[in-house]
Scaffold this motif. Structure first.
Motif, PDB file in Angstrom:
ATOM      1  N   ASN A   7      90.644 -21.845 -14.797  1.00  0.00           N
ATOM      2  CA  ASN A   7      89.602 -20.824 -14.731  1.00  0.00           C
ATOM      3  C   ASN A   7      89.452 -20.096 -16.061  1.00  0.00           C
ATOM      4  O   ASN A   7      90.434 -19.684 -16.669  1.00  0.00           O
ATOM      5  CB  ASN A   7      89.977 -19.814 -13.644  1.00  0.00           C
ATOM      6  CG  ASN A   7      88.946 -18.708 -13.486  1.00  0.00           C
ATOM      7  OD1 ASN A   7      87.776 -18.919 -13.793  1.00  0.00           O
ATOM      8  ND2 ASN A   7      89.379 -17.558 -13.010  1.00  0.00           N
ATOM      9  N   GLY A  10      86.329 -14.704 -14.993  1.00  0.00           N
ATOM     10  CA  GLY A  10      86.576 -13.831 -13.848  1.00  0.00           C
ATOM     11  C   GLY A  10      87.888 -14.134 -13.151  1.00  0.00           C
ATOM     12  O   GLY A  10      88.671 -14.963 -13.603  1.00  0.00           O
ATOM     13  N   LEU A  20      98.816 -19.463 -10.582  1.00  0.00           N
ATOM     14  CA  LEU A  20     100.187 -19.030 -10.313  1.00  0.00           C
ATOM     15  C   LEU A  20     100.070 -17.947  -9.247  1.00  0.00           C
ATOM     16  O   LEU A  20      99.157 -17.123  -9.319  1.00  0.00           O
ATOM     17  CB  LEU A  20     100.813 -18.453 -11.577  1.00  0.00           C
ATOM     18  CG  LEU A  20     100.993 -19.438 -12.734  1.00  0.00           C
ATOM     19  CD1 LEU A  20     101.393 -18.699 -14.003  1.00  0.00           C
ATOM     20  CD2 LEU A  20     102.030 -20.494 -12.383  1.00  0.00           C
ATOM     21  N   ARG A  47      93.082  -6.599 -21.491  1.00  0.00           N
ATOM     22  CA  ARG A  47      92.010  -7.445 -20.958  1.00  0.00           C
ATOM     23  C   ARG A  47      92.508  -8.850 -20.617  1.00  0.00           C
ATOM     24  O   ARG A  47      93.354  -9.400 -21.315  1.00  0.00           O
ATOM     25  CB  ARG A  47      90.900  -7.573 -22.011  1.00  0.00           C
ATOM     26  CG  ARG A  47      90.032  -6.357 -22.116  1.00  0.00           C
ATOM     27  CD  ARG A  47      88.986  -6.342 -21.006  1.00  0.00           C
ATOM     28  NE  ARG A  47      88.503  -4.986 -20.765  1.00  0.00           N
ATOM     29  CZ  ARG A  47      88.300  -4.477 -19.559  1.00  0.00           C
ATOM     30  NH1 ARG A  47      88.541  -5.173 -18.476  1.00  0.00           N
ATOM     31  NH2 ARG A  47      87.852  -3.249 -19.419  1.00  0.00           N
ATOM     32  N   GLN A  48      91.949  -9.396 -19.539  1.00  0.00           N
ATOM     33  CA  GLN A  48      92.144 -10.820 -19.191  1.00  0.00           C
ATOM     34  C   GLN A  48      93.622 -11.193 -18.999  1.00  0.00           C
ATOM     35  O   GLN A  48      94.090 -12.213 -19.502  1.00  0.00           O
ATOM     36  CB  GLN A  48      91.502 -11.709 -20.267  1.00  0.00           C
ATOM     37  CG  GLN A  48      89.991 -11.563 -20.324  1.00  0.00           C
ATOM     38  CD  GLN A  48      89.317 -12.126 -19.083  1.00  0.00           C
ATOM     39  OE1 GLN A  48      89.471 -13.291 -18.754  1.00  0.00           O
ATOM     40  NE2 GLN A  48      88.580 -11.289 -18.352  1.00  0.00           N
ATOM     41  N   GLY A  50      94.916 -10.763 -15.670  1.00  0.00           N
ATOM     42  CA  GLY A  50      95.056 -11.142 -14.265  1.00  0.00           C
ATOM     43  C   GLY A  50      95.155  -9.957 -13.310  1.00  0.00           C
ATOM     44  O   GLY A  50      95.549 -10.118 -12.160  1.00  0.00           O
ATOM     45  N   LYS A  51      94.760  -8.776 -13.780  1.00  0.00           N
ATOM     46  CA  LYS A  51      94.846  -7.574 -12.941  1.00  0.00           C
ATOM     47  C   LYS A  51      94.007  -7.702 -11.671  1.00  0.00           C
ATOM     48  O   LYS A  51      94.474  -7.435 -10.560  1.00  0.00           O
ATOM     49  CB  LYS A  51      94.370  -6.324 -13.716  1.00  0.00           C
ATOM     50  CG  LYS A  51      95.148  -6.040 -14.980  1.00  0.00           C
ATOM     51  CD  LYS A  51      94.590  -4.837 -15.726  1.00  0.00           C
ATOM     52  CE  LYS A  51      93.190  -5.012 -16.284  1.00  0.00           C
ATOM     53  NZ  LYS A  51      93.074  -6.019 -17.355  1.00  0.00           N
ATOM     54  N   THR A  52      92.755  -8.076 -11.838  1.00  0.00           N
ATOM     55  CA  THR A  52      91.861  -8.160 -10.684  1.00  0.00           C
ATOM     56  C   THR A  52      92.345  -9.230  -9.708  1.00  0.00           C
ATOM     57  O   THR A  52      92.310  -9.030  -8.487  1.00  0.00           O
ATOM     58  CB  THR A  52      90.422  -8.452 -11.159  1.00  0.00           C
ATOM     59  OG1 THR A  52      90.021  -7.393 -12.037  1.00  0.00           O
ATOM     60  CG2 THR A  52      89.460  -8.524  -9.994  1.00  0.00           C
ATOM     61  N   THR A  53      92.825 -10.336 -10.250  1.00  0.00           N
ATOM     62  CA  THR A  53      93.355 -11.404  -9.392  1.00  0.00           C
ATOM     63  C   THR A  53      94.518 -10.876  -8.546  1.00  0.00           C
ATOM     64  O   THR A  53      94.618 -11.171  -7.348  1.00  0.00           O
ATOM     65  CB  THR A  53      93.811 -12.598 -10.265  1.00  0.00           C
ATOM     66  OG1 THR A  53      92.704 -13.032 -11.060  1.00  0.00           O
ATOM     67  CG2 THR A  53      94.295 -13.762  -9.409  1.00  0.00           C
TER      68      THR A  53
HETATM   69  N1  LIG Z   1      97.459 -15.863 -11.100  1.00  0.00           N
HETATM   70  C1  LIG Z   1      96.850 -16.491 -12.112  1.00  0.00           C
HETATM   71  N2  LIG Z   1      97.137 -17.787 -12.380  1.00  0.00           N
HETATM   72  C2  LIG Z   1      96.538 -18.410 -13.417  1.00  0.00           C
HETATM   73  N3  LIG Z   1      95.635 -17.839 -14.222  1.00  0.00           N
HETATM   74  C3  LIG Z   1      95.315 -16.557 -14.025  1.00  0.00           C
HETATM   75  C4  LIG Z   1      95.889 -15.824 -12.950  1.00  0.00           C
HETATM   76  N4  LIG Z   1      95.388 -14.574 -12.979  1.00  0.00           N
HETATM   77  C5  LIG Z   1      94.538 -14.537 -14.011  1.00  0.00           C
HETATM   78  N5  LIG Z   1      94.471 -15.721 -14.649  1.00  0.00           N
HETATM   79  C6  LIG Z   1      93.657 -16.013 -15.864  1.00  0.00           C
HETATM   80  O1  LIG Z   1      93.255 -14.768 -16.416  1.00  0.00           O
HETATM   81  C7  LIG Z   1      91.827 -14.642 -16.405  1.00  0.00           C
HETATM   82  C8  LIG Z   1      91.446 -13.236 -16.076  1.00  0.00           C
HETATM   83  O2  LIG Z   1      91.810 -12.887 -14.751  1.00  0.00           O
HETATM   84  P1  LIG Z   1      91.384 -11.467 -14.144  1.00  0.00           P
HETATM   85  O3  LIG Z   1      89.903 -11.335 -14.155  1.00  0.00           O
HETATM   86  O4  LIG Z   1      92.102 -11.297 -12.867  1.00  0.00           O
HETATM   87  O5  LIG Z   1      92.045 -10.518 -15.270  1.00  0.00           O
HETATM   88  P2  LIG Z   1      91.802  -8.981 -15.573  1.00  0.00           P
HETATM   89  O6  LIG Z   1      93.087  -8.490 -16.165  1.00  0.00           O
HETATM   90  O7  LIG Z   1      91.299  -8.288 -14.367  1.00  0.00           O
HETATM   91  O8  LIG Z   1      90.673  -9.036 -16.704  1.00  0.00           O
HETATM   92  P3  LIG Z   1      89.700  -7.831 -17.193  1.00  0.00           P
HETATM   93  O9  LIG Z   1      90.582  -6.830 -17.910  1.00  0.00           O
HETATM   94  O10 LIG Z   1      88.746  -8.470 -18.132  1.00  0.00           O
HETATM   95  O11 LIG Z   1      89.069  -7.259 -15.957  1.00  0.00           O
HETATM   96  C9  LIG Z   1      91.341 -15.676 -15.406  1.00  0.00           C
HETATM   97  O12 LIG Z   1      90.032 -16.109 -15.737  1.00  0.00           O
HETATM   98  C10 LIG Z   1      92.370 -16.772 -15.575  1.00  0.00           C
HETATM   99  O13 LIG Z   1      92.069 -17.523 -16.737  1.00  0.00           O
END
Ligand SMILES: Nc1ncnc2c1ncn2[C@@H]1O[C@H](COP(=O)(O)OP(=O)(O)OP(=O)(O)O)[C@@H](O)[C@H]1O
Ligand SMILES: [Mg+2]
Length: 377
Positions: A7, A10, A20, A47-48, A50-53
């Protein structure tokens, strides 16, 4: 079923992407204990990461268990209102009500806000009243609110949001959420909020009810390799073992970079995509890395824009000169923290690019060599 992908846009979804376990990336036991103890806490990372995930997985986990009503809401839309409390808080309330519809099938927050009592409530109180209303709807299952992009808000809007959450805190869990998790790039303690009145208010003073700050880190080397191996398990396509140390040094486990390089190797490289019997070699990997840097895909493009901002340039100037200085004393703390939040550089114990890919990006955009991190053990 279609093949899963790495991915790059997002939050990651288990049905579509190699993943993971998001809940294994945090101390779930600690989080559950904090919720149990009716604590409010912060989850933050650059940023980026994985917080939202993580938050979405946590919502699902808590709701599946049935003991709490957990709700994720992204309040980023309130950013556009800047310091306008009326518009900002209204936007945050709408985002929460909309989330309740989408994730919980609950339209009662929207009813309260648009057709009920909420219509007459002033912005200064609207959020706390909405949360009180929501919490009281089902006393047997306390409410847990996971608020994402909190620090996208600025000025008086952010101050009002923090104060309204603090104001209801004593009424939890009967008449306010049992737990509120604030998520963003920065710890609340480090917010310095410029109020319309000209004062600078610190997050710590506007929100002195925070019990804990949890920081989400990068992938370990083992996690990085494990994520890529999911592709091998799914498709049979193997990676040359010589890739792992390179991948690890290039990314330092930065989650988006790890995925973006995987995507370049296994998807954007058409020959490798069409023939999964063909192994991915180190040469393929190097070519993919070059393409990624040149392509300036989404996240890298945003970082490129940041690098062009004078305040960012100013902060990392000593880095460009190959120096060891922490940062230019003429840079304001706001600027230094702004740069730190991007995740582009690590500032402690000394300033350096956060990983080899970011180092390359900085070189390309600003035209100077910078120090990259030494190989990980
Ligand atoms: N559990 C996971 N396993 C593998 N890849 C992940 C996982 N969580 C996040 N990622 C990677 O990180 C990217 C960003 O994830 P996410 O949107 O959850 O992060 P974020 O910290 O919320 O980002 P932002 O600060 O931009 O809102 C994903 O597109 C993916 O590439
Ligand atoms: Mg996010």
């Amino acid at each position: 079923m279609a093949e899963k992908q790495f991915n790059t846009v997002g939050p990651s979804k288990p049905e579509l992407h190699y993943l993971l376990d998001p809940l294994a990336r945090v101390d779930l036991q600690e989080i559950e204990a904090l919720i149990e103890a009716q604590r409010y806490f912060v989850l933050h990372a650059p940023r980026q990461t994985g917080k939202t995930t993580v938050l979405l997985a946590l919502m699902e986990h808590l709701n599946a268990h049935g003991r709490y009503r957990a709700l994720y809401a992204n309040i980023e839309t309130a950013q556009a209102a800047r310091g306008n409390v009326e518009r900002g808080i209204t936007a945050a309330c709408s985002a929460i009500a909309r989330s309740a519809q989408v994730y919980l099938g609950d339209t009662r927050l929207d009813d309260w806000l648009l057709r009920g009592e909420g219509r007459a409530v002033e912005a200064e109180e609207k959020l706390s009243r909405l949360l009180a209303h929501w919490s009281q709807l089902d006393p047997a299952r306390p409410a847990v609110l996971l608020l994402d992009e909190v620090d996208a808000l600025v000025g008086d809007t952010l101050i009002s949001l923090l104060r309204q959450i603090r104001a209801g805190y004593a009424q939890r869990p009967q008449a306010f959420p049992q737990t509120v998790v604030l998520c963003g790039v920065r710890d609340v303690r480090d917010y310095r909020i410029h109020s319309g009145g000209g004062d600078i208010i610190t997050g710590g003073s506007a929100f002195n009810i925070k019990a804990e700050s949890l920081r989400l880190g990068n992938f370990s080397r083992e996690e990085t390799v494990a994520l890529w191996r999911q592709h091998t398990e799914a498709t049979g396509q193997v990676f040359d073992e010589a890739i792992w140390p390179e991948l690890s040094q290039d990314t330092q486990g930065q989650p988006w970079l790890v995925n973006a390089l995987g995507h370049e190797c296994t998807w954007k490289d058409k020959a490798l995509r069409l023939n999964r019997a063909q192994p991915v070699t180190l040469a393929h990997y190097w070519a993919a890395r070059e393409r990624l840097i040149q392509s300036r895909a989404t996240h890298l493009d945003q970082l490129t824009d940041k690098l062009r901002e004078p305040r960012v340039h100013r902060v990392i100037a000593p880095l460009l000169a190959g120096g060891q200085a922490l940062w230019d004393p003429l840079s304001s703390i706001d600027d230094v923290e702004y740069v730190e939040d991007t995740g582009l550089v690590a500032l402690r114990p000394q300033m350096r690019a956060a990983n080899r890919i970011y180092a390359r990006l900085i070189e390309q955009v600003l035209g100077r060599d910078v120090q990259a991190p030494s190989p990980t053990a």
